[in-house]
Write an enzyme that holds these catalytic residues in place. Structure first.
Site, short mmCIF file in Angstrom:
data_model
loop_
_atom_site.label_atom_id
_atom_site.label_comp_id
_atom_site.label_asym_id
_atom_site.label_seq_id
_atom_site.Cartn_x
_atom_site.Cartn_y
_atom_site.Cartn_z
N GLU A 149 0.85 -1.18 0.00
CA GLU A 149 0.00 0.00 0.00
C GLU A 149 0.89 1.24 0.00
OE1 GLU A 149 -2.82 0.17 3.18
OE2 GLU A 149 -3.11 2.33 3.02
N GLU A 172 -2.61 11.32 3.38
CA GLU A 172 -3.67 11.15 4.37
C GLU A 172 -3.64 12.34 5.31
OE1 GLU A 172 -4.70 6.87 5.79
OE2 GLU A 172 -2.52 7.06 5.80
#
Length: 301
Positions: free
Chosen positions: A179, A184
């Site tokens: 990932e 974020e």
């Protein structure tokens, strides 16, 4: 990664979160939202670093279209359901309920404190709705420059992200798929975003990453910013508005496997609540919107 609701009928891409409680929850993981059909991938062409030669756009969405229109189904699929493993509070809805074009060249993902569909979540009747979309089965690529220009939302418990999963996720699962979190943000850090890698031996709370903070107390929600990675074999470099803030190579993984020399697909989502950001409180205003100007992937010759 995250576990999605067992009442869903299809399998979902999963999502990591950075806390020890979340890491413990991985023991019971089984992903189930949207199915991940096989699709075209831009395979690694050579070993040159991004920017070392002529660049070709291999994926782009400018989100042009009439206000209220859904995203291009030839490029994106929408996931539906809730997310128990992260203890997020939202239900991801289908169609254009929470993800729609604004008629001005943007995609708007909206998180609302409402539940007109009487959706059920892991904790009971869902309190919030939002949207999550990905390019699995439609586009994946290895290496190049991956970027999106986004104006993120704000508020306690608000959790926007632009990220990627290995295209072999459906076969090998997470974290073996790998990932790449391009961006974020958690609402209690209005001026900071995070970029992180997850893979076998460095997943969940053990992800490898760094943060970037705007100067002079600025907040990311006040304007658009460009979040990007430059990705080459054995190297990924993160930047915000062209400002590089970290580079990672296999040497950073403490002997664990580097799983990023293969195609990945793209994901955009806006979560509400969860272990990392915490839940909304009385200070959180709704609706909140994640506004995406464009997403673009370019690769070198």
């Amino acid at each position: 990664m995250t576990v999605l609701p067992t009442h869903s009928t299809a399998r979902s891409v999963s999502r990591r979160r950075r806390v020890a409680l979340y890491a413990a929850s991985l023991l019971c993981c089984s992903a189930i939202l949207t199915a991940l059909p096989g699709g075209a991938s831009a395979a690694p062409a050579d070993s040159k670093a991004p920017g070392s030669g002529a660049q070709a756009v291999v994926f782009e969405d400018q989100f042009d279209g009439p206000a209220g229109a859904a995203v291009d189904g030839g490029k994106w699929q929408l996931e539906t359901g809730d997310n128990v493993n992260n203890h997020e509070r939202q239900y991801y809805t289908p169609g254009n309920d929470n993800a729609a074009l604004d008629g001005q060249g943007n995609l708007v993902i909206t998180a609302r404190k409402e539940n007109p569909g009487n959706y059920q979540c892991w904790y009971g009747t869902c309190e919030y709705t939002s949207s999550r979309l990905n390019t699995s089965g439609k586009f994946a690529a290895a290496y190049g420059h991956v970027e999106a220009r986004i104006k993120i939302p704000r508020g306690q418990g608000i959790w926007p992200a632009f990220w990627m999963l290995g295209d072999d996720f459906g076969n090998v699962g997470w974290p073996d798929s790998g990932e790449i979190d391009v961006m974020e943000n958690v609402g209690f850090e209005p001026g900071t975003v995070h970029g992180t890698l997850h893979g076998p031996g460095y997943s969940g709370a053990g992800g490898i990453g760094a943060a970037y903070t705007l100067p002079n107390g600025q907040a990311f929600a006040d304007d658009f910013h460009t979040f990007a990675i430059d990705w080459a074999p054995d190297s990924i470099t993160w930047s915000v508005d062209g400002n590089v803030f970290q580079q990672r190579t296999p040497a950073d993984l403490g002997g664990n496997q580097w799983v990023f020399n293969k195609p990945f697909f793209l994901i955009l989502n806006l979560a509400v609540g969860g272990y990392w950001p915490g839940d909304p409180d009385g200070s959180t205003q709704f609706p909140q919107q994640m506004v995406i100007d464009y997403v673009r992937v370019t690769t070198g010759d």
